[in-house]
Design a protein around this motif. Structure first.
Motif, PDB file in Angstrom:
ATOM      1  N   VAL A 321       0.731  -1.225   0.208  1.00 28.72           N
ATOM      2  CA  VAL A 321       0.259   0.263   0.124  1.00 28.72           C
ATOM      3  C   VAL A 321       0.731   1.468   0.122  1.00 28.72           C
ATOM      4  O   VAL A 321       0.392   2.381  -0.731  1.00 28.72           O
ATOM      5  N   ALA A 322       1.343   1.278   0.879  1.00 28.80           N
ATOM      6  CA  ALA A 322       2.608   2.675   1.379  1.00 28.80           C
ATOM      7  C   ALA A 322       3.270   2.365  -0.205  1.00 28.80           C
ATOM      8  O   ALA A 322       3.633   3.741  -0.695  1.00 28.80           O
ATOM      9  N   VAL A 323       3.516   1.528  -1.301  1.00 25.88           N
ATOM     10  CA  VAL A 323       4.816   1.647  -2.272  1.00 25.88           C
ATOM     11  C   VAL A 323       3.601   2.720  -3.291  1.00 25.88           C
ATOM     12  O   VAL A 323       3.918   3.111  -4.230  1.00 25.88           O
ATOM     13  N   PHE A 324       2.868   1.137  -3.153  1.00 23.92           N
ATOM     14  CA  PHE A 324       1.440   1.892  -4.525  1.00 23.92           C
ATOM     15  C   PHE A 324       1.114   3.456  -4.348  1.00 23.92           C
ATOM     16  O   PHE A 324       0.921   4.230  -5.157  1.00 23.92           O
ATOM     17  N   ILE A 325       0.923   4.348  -3.234  1.00 25.21           N
ATOM     18  CA  ILE A 325       0.587   5.323  -2.700  1.00 25.21           C
ATOM     19  C   ILE A 325       1.933   6.259  -3.399  1.00 25.21           C
ATOM     20  O   ILE A 325       1.921   7.077  -4.214  1.00 25.21           O
ATOM     21  N   ASP A 326       3.002   5.731  -2.803  1.00 23.67           N
ATOM     22  CA  ASP A 326       4.229   6.739  -3.277  1.00 23.67           C
ATOM     23  C   ASP A 326       4.205   6.526  -5.195  1.00 23.67           C
ATOM     24  O   ASP A 326       3.967   8.501  -5.854  1.00 23.67           O
ATOM     25  N   ARG A 327       3.875   5.483  -5.783  1.00 26.40           N
ATOM     26  CA  ARG A 327       3.874   5.600  -6.979  1.00 26.40           C
ATOM     27  C   ARG A 327       2.432   6.685  -8.466  1.00 26.40           C
ATOM     28  O   ARG A 327       2.884   7.085  -8.582  1.00 26.40           O
ATOM     29  N   TRP A 328       1.904   6.236  -6.573  1.00 28.41           N
ATOM     30  CA  TRP A 328       0.170   7.154  -7.816  1.00 28.41           C
ATOM     31  C   TRP A 328       0.730   8.804  -7.066  1.00 28.41           C
ATOM     32  O   TRP A 328       0.614   9.514  -9.473  1.00 28.41           O
ATOM     33  N   HIS A 329       1.005   9.087  -6.749  1.00 27.23           N
ATOM     34  CA  HIS A 329       1.620  10.250  -6.192  1.00 27.23           C
ATOM     35  C   HIS A 329       2.512  10.628  -7.214  1.00 27.23           C
ATOM     36  O   HIS A 329       2.718  11.822  -7.906  1.00 27.23           O
ATOM     37  N   GLU A 330       3.371   9.737  -7.208  1.00 31.09           N
ATOM     38  CA  GLU A 330       4.892  10.573  -8.180  1.00 31.09           C
ATOM     39  C   GLU A 330       4.404  10.600  -9.664  1.00 31.09           C
ATOM     40  O   GLU A 330       4.742  11.027 -10.313  1.00 31.09           O
ATOM     41  N   ALA A 331       3.477   9.729 -10.126  1.00 31.71           N
ATOM     42  CA  ALA A 331       2.815   9.284 -11.641  1.00 31.71           C
ATOM     43  C   ALA A 331       2.057  10.630 -11.411  1.00 31.71           C
ATOM     44  O   ALA A 331       1.766  11.906 -12.476  1.00 31.71           O
ATOM     45  N   ALA A 332       1.080  11.419 -10.721  1.00 29.63           N
ATOM     46  CA  ALA A 332       0.277  12.672 -10.362  1.00 29.63           C
ATOM     47  C   ALA A 332       1.345  13.635 -10.936  1.00 29.63           C
ATOM     48  O   ALA A 332       1.367  14.920 -11.302  1.00 29.63           O
ATOM     49  N   ARG A 333       2.143  14.307  -9.797  1.00 30.06           N
ATOM     50  CA  ARG A 333       3.322  14.550 -10.259  1.00 30.06           C
ATOM     51  C   ARG A 333       3.804  15.101 -11.396  1.00 30.06           C
ATOM     52  O   ARG A 333       4.206  16.063 -12.000  1.00 30.06           O
ATOM     53  N   ASP A 334       3.987  14.029 -11.707  1.00 28.70           N
ATOM     54  CA  ASP A 334       4.823  13.444 -13.570  1.00 28.70           C
ATOM     55  C   ASP A 334       3.417  14.706 -14.511  1.00 28.70           C
ATOM     56  O   ASP A 334       4.202  14.594 -16.095  1.00 28.70           O
ATOM     57  N   GLN A 335       2.340  14.543 -14.147  1.00 29.98           N
ATOM     58  CA  GLN A 335       1.485  14.411 -15.385  1.00 29.98           C
ATOM     59  C   GLN A 335       1.275  16.495 -15.730  1.00 29.98           C
ATOM     60  O   GLN A 335       0.374  16.795 -15.443  1.00 29.98           O
ATOM     61  N   ASP A 336       2.397  16.589 -15.570  1.00 30.56           N
ATOM     62  CA  ASP A 336       2.408  18.217 -15.712  1.00 30.56           C
ATOM     63  C   ASP A 336       2.379  18.947 -14.771  1.00 30.56           C
ATOM     64  O   ASP A 336       1.001  20.346 -14.719  1.00 30.56           O
ATOM     65  N   ALA A 337       2.284  17.963 -13.818  1.00 27.97           N
ATOM     66  CA  ALA A 337       2.110  19.432 -12.080  1.00 27.97           C
ATOM     67  C   ALA A 337       2.975  20.734 -12.006  1.00 27.97           C
ATOM     68  O   ALA A 337       4.401  20.443 -12.149  1.00 27.97           O
ATOM     69  N   THR A 338       2.347  21.822 -11.452  1.00 26.33           N
ATOM     70  CA  THR A 338       3.383  23.026 -11.409  1.00 26.33           C
ATOM     71  C   THR A 338       3.945  22.795  -9.995  1.00 26.33           C
ATOM     72  O   THR A 338       4.163  21.710  -9.357  1.00 26.33           O
ATOM     73  N   PRO A 339       5.052  23.127  -9.796  1.00 25.36           N
ATOM     74  CA  PRO A 339       5.837  22.830  -8.270  1.00 25.36           C
ATOM     75  C   PRO A 339       4.834  23.536  -7.087  1.00 25.36           C
ATOM     76  O   PRO A 339       5.448  22.005  -6.172  1.00 25.36           O
ATOM     77  N   GLU A 340       4.061  23.515  -6.925  1.00 29.41           N
ATOM     78  CA  GLU A 340       3.171  23.711  -5.313  1.00 29.41           C
ATOM     79  C   GLU A 340       2.586  22.734  -5.851  1.00 29.41           C
ATOM     80  O   GLU A 340       2.564  22.001  -5.177  1.00 29.41           O
ATOM     81  N   GLU A 341       2.108  22.385  -6.843  1.00 29.33           N
ATOM     82  CA  GLU A 341       1.381  20.603  -7.062  1.00 29.33           C
ATOM     83  C   GLU A 341       2.322  20.231  -6.946  1.00 29.33           C
ATOM     84  O   GLU A 341       1.821  18.444  -5.963  1.00 29.33           O
ATOM     85  N   ALA A 342       3.141  19.664  -7.222  1.00 30.84           N
ATOM     86  CA  ALA A 342       4.142  18.868  -7.097  1.00 30.84           C
ATOM     87  C   ALA A 342       4.608  18.095  -5.676  1.00 30.84           C
ATOM     88  O   ALA A 342       4.282  17.440  -4.947  1.00 30.84           O
ATOM     89  N   ALA A 343       4.601  20.281  -4.825  1.00 32.30           N
ATOM     90  CA  ALA A 343       4.955  20.069  -3.436  1.00 32.30           C
ATOM     91  C   ALA A 343       3.858  19.518  -2.175  1.00 32.30           C
ATOM     92  O   ALA A 343       4.275  18.525  -1.337  1.00 32.30           O
ATOM     93  N   GLN A 344       2.304  20.132  -3.516  1.00 33.49           N
ATOM     94  CA  GLN A 344       1.361  19.087  -2.635  1.00 33.49           C
ATOM     95  C   GLN A 344       1.229  17.994  -2.489  1.00 33.49           C
ATOM     96  O   GLN A 344       0.716  17.829  -1.092  1.00 33.49           O
ATOM     97  N   LEU A 345       1.680  17.308  -4.053  1.00 26.82           N
ATOM     98  CA  LEU A 345       1.641  16.181  -3.547  1.00 26.82           C
ATOM     99  C   LEU A 345       2.408  14.996  -2.989  1.00 26.82           C
ATOM    100  O   LEU A 345       1.840  14.011  -2.250  1.00 26.82           O
ATOM    101  N   ALA A 346       3.552  15.397  -2.476  1.00 26.60           N
ATOM    102  CA  ALA A 346       4.676  15.305  -2.082  1.00 26.60           C
ATOM    103  C   ALA A 346       3.887  15.035  -0.036  1.00 26.60           C
ATOM    104  O   ALA A 346       4.089  13.611   0.260  1.00 26.60           O
ATOM    105  N   GLY A 347       3.529  15.766  -0.050  1.00 30.52           N
ATOM    106  CA  GLY A 347       2.780  16.307   0.925  1.00 30.52           C
ATOM    107  C   GLY A 347       1.412  15.108   1.600  1.00 30.52           C
ATOM    108  O   GLY A 347       1.336  14.453   2.395  1.00 30.52           O
ATOM    109  N   LEU A 348       0.560  14.963   0.129  1.00 27.89           N
ATOM    110  CA  LEU A 348      -0.255  14.028   0.691  1.00 27.89           C
ATOM    111  C   LEU A 348      -0.348  13.113   0.944  1.00 27.89           C
ATOM    112  O   LEU A 348      -0.484  12.111   1.521  1.00 27.89           O
ATOM    113  N   ALA A 349       0.748  12.739   0.128  1.00 29.78           N
ATOM    114  CA  ALA A 349       1.228  10.758   0.055  1.00 29.78           C
ATOM    115  C   ALA A 349       1.713  10.618   1.566  1.00 29.78           C
ATOM    116  O   ALA A 349       1.714   9.692   1.851  1.00 29.78           O
TER     117      ALA A 349
END
Length: 654
Positions: A321-349
């Motif tokens: 589950v932990a690996v999946f959550i990390d990969r999901w959020h990494e993929a979301a960050r790769d989908q043209d996320a802005t720097p602010e969104e990328a930082a937010q996604l890391a915290g959400l994970a």
């Protein structure tokens, strides 16, 4: 003085390939001897491949070296063929077509649709290499047939998928909806096509896959012969297929037949499907066959005499589950996320991992890739707030997929049609329920339009916006719940949503008699569970009582129906304690299990079984083995304290 001659194209190819291979060796820190041993190639062959003054390696050599060095085999082969066309292929139409077909498979299945990854359809497909999570499979090795499985103590072996499949040539994979069965077959297809299978699966490295979704095949009048496989899959290479190619491939033992979704075959079509499979097994005994199914769609041991090993997908562990959550959020960050969104996604994970660990009800939900993806998506869109319980999770997911994705992107009536959430849900419910009643996981578009048109008299606000075809186009394009695999067919993005919406329609229509009549049909199992989730207390009592009484009156289905009633308990928001007691009483007759067959039946009840399992005190050695085997296969957090008690008791006795 003459001008120096430029290097030949062949020399350029040699240098490029040598450089890529040597770089791969450096990264993997392998010596030539290690490379020889792991690739299975001769030392001279490997040495020449690493020498830019030798002849260019063959395609086969490049694929074997790429597998060991974790390089892209198709990239190496493309480099070779860009400079050296390969005369051998000109005289071997089968080899040339096989290479084209492998390339097609690798590209066709290289991406995976992850539900909820983003609120935009065109950004919801994930590279398979990133998306694939090797789950654990549980099996009972050493059993030679149904009798041994029924009477001997279980020897449960839990391994990662690659290790579980090692050495097998026929396998039946059982798993709940959304557990990753289809993804596993897709991964096998791509890795085999690319020549990148892990070393554990080296017996399959020369195979050629045919990934066959049974839900699509059975809709035709007759099931396909090998020569018709590509045509039935609408593969664009069909016309280029050499006569007899598939037959020669399968006859030589190099075929890989992957049958996805036996449980999605309607009951009326099961007999002809099994006969078709029996014929394939008889004619092509040396090829690899794998099937997937929900747990109870195929009885235990049905294909044991045909040499099929049975494996069960286990719930995702805390680590998974932990690996999946990390990969999901990494993929979301790769989908043209802005720097602010990328930082937010890391915290959400990180917050989500902490939340799942802290809340047992949430950790019990996040046990399959499908549910884990929904939890990730909802956690993101709700800024860290999650619903409680499976029904609330599905309700919130439907809201996210149906309405919020357009509202939050300011998308207004792109097809000239505007539906609110109630209108969309009502139409989707009708369509889902029609498909369930007709035993279909995939429907003709014409039938879907007919179902929608039939709703128009009671929905004038929808009818006045356009015809049934336009409304269906809107539902496909905007809701995120329907797909159109071909121009003539539609289906739901996952069978779970079809069952959930169809169950809601059944409850609203008071079709409890229909639910009872279909209780013996394994395709209705999740519909019944979800119907209990949608039902009011009296309705839930009626559904569960019907299952109990039906089981009492039907000896051949008694165990299955009582277990199904037990799995419905967790979905009831409120339930008469006497009803719950009657279910527990009947399931208790299987506890402690007296055979491996009974143990595997208990597994279908899931975590609730831990409230019923006795011991380890007061059990004999056989009973203790069956009880521990049951706990191991169910797995998950609830199994840990139970297994610890059993281990402590075992150590105390010795």
């Amino acid at each position: 003085m003459s001008e120096p001659q430029p290097p030949s194209e062949e020399a350029v190819a040699r240098r490029v390939l040598t450089s890529m291979l040597r770089q791969g060796m450096t990264q993997k820190r392998l010596t030539v001897e290690q490379l020889v041993r792991r690739s299975g190639l001769g030392r001279t062959t490997v040495s020449q491949a690493l020498n830019d003054n030798a002849s260019i390696p063959t395609d086969r050599t490049l694929r074997e070296l790429a597998r060991v060095l974790h390089l892209d085999a198709e990239q190496l082969v493309d480099v070779r063929r860009a400079f050296v066309p390969g005369p051998a292929h000109k005289s071997d139409p089968d080899a040339e077509f096989t290479d084209r077909y492998r390339t097609y498979l690798a590209r066709r299945h290289s991406r995976l649709e992850i539900i909820g990854l983003d609120l935009s359809h065109d950004r919801s497909r994930w590279p398979l290499d990133t998306a694939y999570l090797s789950l654990e499979l549980a099996g009972a090795p050493g059993a030679s047939g149904p009798q041994e499985q029924a009477d001997s103590a279980p020897t449960v072996r839990v391994q990662r998928a690659e290790d579980s499949l090692a050495g097998l040539d026929r396998v039946l994979i059982r798993g709940l909806a959304g557990s990753g069965k289809t993804t596993l077959l897709q991964w096998l297809t791509v890795k085999t096509a690319k020549g990148q299978l892990p070393v554990q699966l080296r017996q399959l490295r020369r195979h050629v896959p045919f990934l066959l979704p049974l839900r699509t095949l059975v809709r035709r009048r007759s099931l396909p012969t090998p020569a018709e496989f590509l045509d039935h899959l609408d593969c664009p290479l069909t016309a280029a297929q050499p006569d007899g190619w598939a037959d020669r491939l399968l006859s030589s033992g190099r075929g890989m037949v992957l049958l996805d979704g036996v449980d999605e075959v309607p009951q009326d079509d099961r007999k002809r499907t099994y006969q078709w499979l029996d014929e394939l097994l008889a004619v092509y005994p040396d090829s690899f066959f794998a099937m997937t199914t929900r747990p109870t769609a195929i009885r235990e041991g049905r294909f044991a005499r045909d040499g099929f090993a049975e494996l069960t997908v286990r719930p995702m562990s805390n680590r998974d589950v932990a690996v999946f959550i990390d990969r999901w959020h990494e993929a979301a960050r790769d989908q043209d996320a802005t720097p602010e969104e990328a930082a937010q996604l890391a915290g959400l994970a990180e917050r989500l991992k902490d939340t799942v660990r802290a809340q047992s009800n949430l950790s019990q939900l996040a046990t399959t890739p499908l549910l884990c993806a929904l939890i990730c998506a909802l956690h993101r869109t709700r800024r860290g707030h999650l619903p409680r319980g499976r029904k609330a999770l599905y309700d919130a997911a439907l809201s996210m997929l149906l309405i919020r994705r357009d509202d939050e992107r300011d998308v207004v009536a792109p097809e000239g049609i505007t539906l609110d959430d109630q209108q969309s849900v009502h139409l989707l419910q009708r369509l889902a329920y029609w498909m369930i009643r007709n035993g279909q996981a995939e429907a003709d578009r014409a039938d879907a339009e007919h179902v929608i048109a039939a709703a128009f008299p009671a929905m004038p606000a929808v009818a006045e916006q356009g015809g049934a075809a336009a409304v269906l186009d809107h539902l496909i394009a905007r809701t995120g719940l329907l797909r159109q695999p071909t121009a003539e067919t539609i289906d739901f993005i996952h069978r779970t949503f079809q069952d959930y919406l169809g169950a809601k329609a059944a409850v609203e229509a008071n079709d409890f008699g229909l639910l009872r009549r279909h209780a013996e049909d394994d395709q209705w199992e999740d519909v019944l569970r979800m119907a209990v989730a949608h039902a009011r207390p009296d309705e839930a009592r009626r559904i569960i009582n019907d299952l109990v009484e039906h089981g009492d009156q039907t000896p051949r289905q008694e165990v299955r129906l009582h277990l199904l009633a037990a799995t419905c308990l967790e979905h009831a928001v409120q339930l008469d304690p006497t009803v719950r007691a009657e279910v527990v009483k009947r399931v208790g007759r299987l506890v402690p299990p007296q055979s491996w067959k009974q143990a595997t039946q208990l597994v279908d009840c899931g975590a609730m079984v831990f409230d019923l399992l006795p011991g380890p005190e007061g059990l004999n050695d056989d009973e203790r083995a069956f009880v521990v085997g049951t706990a191991l296969v169910i797995g998950g957090e609830p199994a840990i304290p139970f297994l610890k008690r059993s281990r402590s008791r075992h150590l105390a006795r010795h």
